[in-house]
Design an enzyme around this catalytic site. Structure first.
Site, PDB file in Angstrom:
ATOM      1  N   ARG A 239       0.857  -1.202  -0.132  1.00 53.84           N
ATOM      2  CA  ARG A 239       0.042   0.038   0.105  1.00 53.84           C
ATOM      3  C   ARG A 239       0.889   1.245   0.000  1.00 53.84           C
ATOM      4  O   ARG A 239       1.892   1.180   0.642  1.00 53.84           O
ATOM      5  CB  ARG A 239      -0.921   0.001   1.306  1.00 53.84           C
ATOM      6  CG  ARG A 239      -1.903  -0.944   1.296  1.00 53.84           C
ATOM      7  CD  ARG A 239      -3.120  -0.686  -0.014  1.00 53.84           C
ATOM      8  NE  ARG A 239      -4.211  -1.353   0.203  1.00 53.84           N
ATOM      9  CZ  ARG A 239      -4.127  -2.759  -0.537  1.00 53.84           C
ATOM     10  NH1 ARG A 239      -3.380  -2.806  -1.622  1.00 53.84           N
ATOM     11  NH2 ARG A 239      -5.344  -3.391  -0.576  1.00 53.84           N
ATOM     12  N   GLU A 268      -3.474   7.506  -4.185  1.00 57.76           N
ATOM     13  CA  GLU A 268      -3.963   7.047  -5.629  1.00 57.76           C
ATOM     14  C   GLU A 268      -5.425   7.581  -5.899  1.00 57.76           C
ATOM     15  O   GLU A 268      -6.138   7.916  -5.173  1.00 57.76           O
ATOM     16  CB  GLU A 268      -4.080   5.612  -5.649  1.00 57.76           C
ATOM     17  CG  GLU A 268      -2.571   4.829  -5.357  1.00 57.76           C
ATOM     18  CD  GLU A 268      -2.946   3.455  -5.204  1.00 57.76           C
ATOM     19  OE1 GLU A 268      -4.056   2.698  -5.611  1.00 57.76           O
ATOM     20  OE2 GLU A 268      -1.901   2.720  -4.693  1.00 57.76           O
ATOM     21  N   HIS A 286      -1.195   0.438  -9.699  1.00 59.09           N
ATOM     22  CA  HIS A 286      -1.796  -0.877  -8.672  1.00 59.09           C
ATOM     23  C   HIS A 286      -2.599  -1.994  -9.595  1.00 59.09           C
ATOM     24  O   HIS A 286      -3.715  -2.461  -9.664  1.00 59.09           O
ATOM     25  CB  HIS A 286      -2.790  -0.165  -8.068  1.00 59.09           C
ATOM     26  CG  HIS A 286      -3.224  -0.716  -6.719  1.00 59.09           C
ATOM     27  ND1 HIS A 286      -3.588  -0.105  -5.362  1.00 59.09           N
ATOM     28  CD2 HIS A 286      -3.156  -2.028  -6.426  1.00 59.09           C
ATOM     29  CE1 HIS A 286      -3.746  -1.098  -4.440  1.00 59.09           C
ATOM     30  NE2 HIS A 286      -3.658  -2.180  -5.118  1.00 59.09           N
TER      31      HIS A 286
END
Ligand code: GLV
Ligand code: GLV
Length: 321
Positions: A239, A268, A286
């Site tokens: 993350r 993000e 991602h």
């Protein structure tokens, strides 16, 4: 008939299987996730929510859903987007999708190890510029992996799967994490369990595989980056907020680390402009678990959790007790 909201388009026949189980399903037919306001409106009155990692499942959303909500099935192994205590207070079961995405994510981590140590992003961009390029013995020199040390931060299923791949490339492995990995697994890897300080000092590539929790937020900041070898690379498929992105930009600028391969970012889909400007970083949107097989298996597991919980059975993969 229970009502289920699936907050994004999912692959495979997961939605059909929810309907076949007798549930009334609202799902989305575009790829992009639901904007917050739309999600808050759509969730009203549902019994189950199949949520994406970009959906913030907090008290506001749970209240918008109302007291009928029984299960939140997060289509991700990470569940830092879910407020577990707010769910617990309301008796809402939370599930995630462990196991099914281990290989895809470890593959992607290894791809980033290769991309960053061989500067493949920059090399690929060079070909695409259309400018003439010629082979040379000394151009585009990266560094090899054989005999180098991979430091795994977070030796869970994905970290261990990444370590196994690294062994095939001739790397040595050191591990660090909150919980002790199974000694038999460590021995099979020929790995050493060390503390974070030792890992940072000896690793040629530091790969992050820990969940995002208050304890791992900015786990890698200015001090840790300075403790890494100047020739070392950082790979993050966990993350974004595990890394202090501004500190990473500063460390790259100062030459304190050699490069980074990042699949996740602090905020993000925003990417720090200092990263976008650099040729020694590889940036991916991602996509750790993004294979057809894996995303289908994730959706299937989320649906199995919903069907079990709505049927009064124990969830297949519950989190948070
Ligand atoms: C993806 O990031 C996941 O947690 O599954
Ligand atoms: C490289 O292309 C080689 O043939 O060594």
């Amino acid at each position: 008939m229970a009502r289920v909201l699936v907050s994004a388009r999912v692959p495979g026949d997961a939605v059909a299987r929810l309907r076949a189980a007798g549930h009334e399903v609202t799902s989305r037919d575009v790829d992009s996730p639901m904007p917050r306001e739309e999600l808050l409106a759509a969730v009203a009155g549902v019994d189950a929510l199949v949520a994406m990692l970009v959906d913030r499942v907090d008290a506001e959303l749970l209240d918008a859903a109302g007291p009928g909500l029984r299960v939140v099935a997060n289509v991700a192994v990470g569940y830092d987007n879910v407020d577990l205590s707010a769910c617990r207070e309301r008796g809402v079961v939370v599930t995630n999708t462990p196991g099914v995405l281990t290989d895809a994510t470890a593959d992607l981590a290894m791809a980033l190890v290769l991309m960053t140590t061989r500067s493949l992003g920059a090399a690929e961009r060079r070909v695409r510029t259309g400018e003439p390029w010629r082979w040379s013995l000394t151009g585009h020199l990266g560094t090899g992996l054989r005999g180098k040390t991979l430091g795994i931060v977070g030796p869970g299923a994905i970290g261990i799967a990444t370590a196994r791949r690294a062994l095939a490339f001739g790397m040595e492995v050191v591990l660090t994490g909150r919980s002790e990995p199974d000694p038999a697994v460590v021995e099979a890897l020929g790995a050493r369990v060390v503390d974070l300080a030792e890992l940072l000092a000896c690793a040629d590539v530091v790969a992050l595989h820990c969940p995002l929790t208050p304890a791992t937020h900015h786990l890698v900041g200015a001090e840790q980056l300075r403790a890494m070898k100047r020739t070392a690379h950082l790979v993050n498929t966990s993350r974004g907020p595990v890394v202090d992105e501004a500190a990473l930009v500063a460390a790259l600028e100062a030459g304190e680390v050699a490069g980074a391969g990042l699949d996740v970012f602090e905020d993000e889909p925003r990417v720090h402009p200092g990263l976008l400007a650099r040729d020694d970083v590889v940036l991916l949107p991602h996509v750790g678990s993004a294979t057809v097989e894996t995303r289908t298996a994730m959706a299937d597991l989320a649906v199995a959790n919903v069907v079990a919980a709505l049927g009064g059975d124990p969830a297949v993969t519950p989190v948070g007790g």
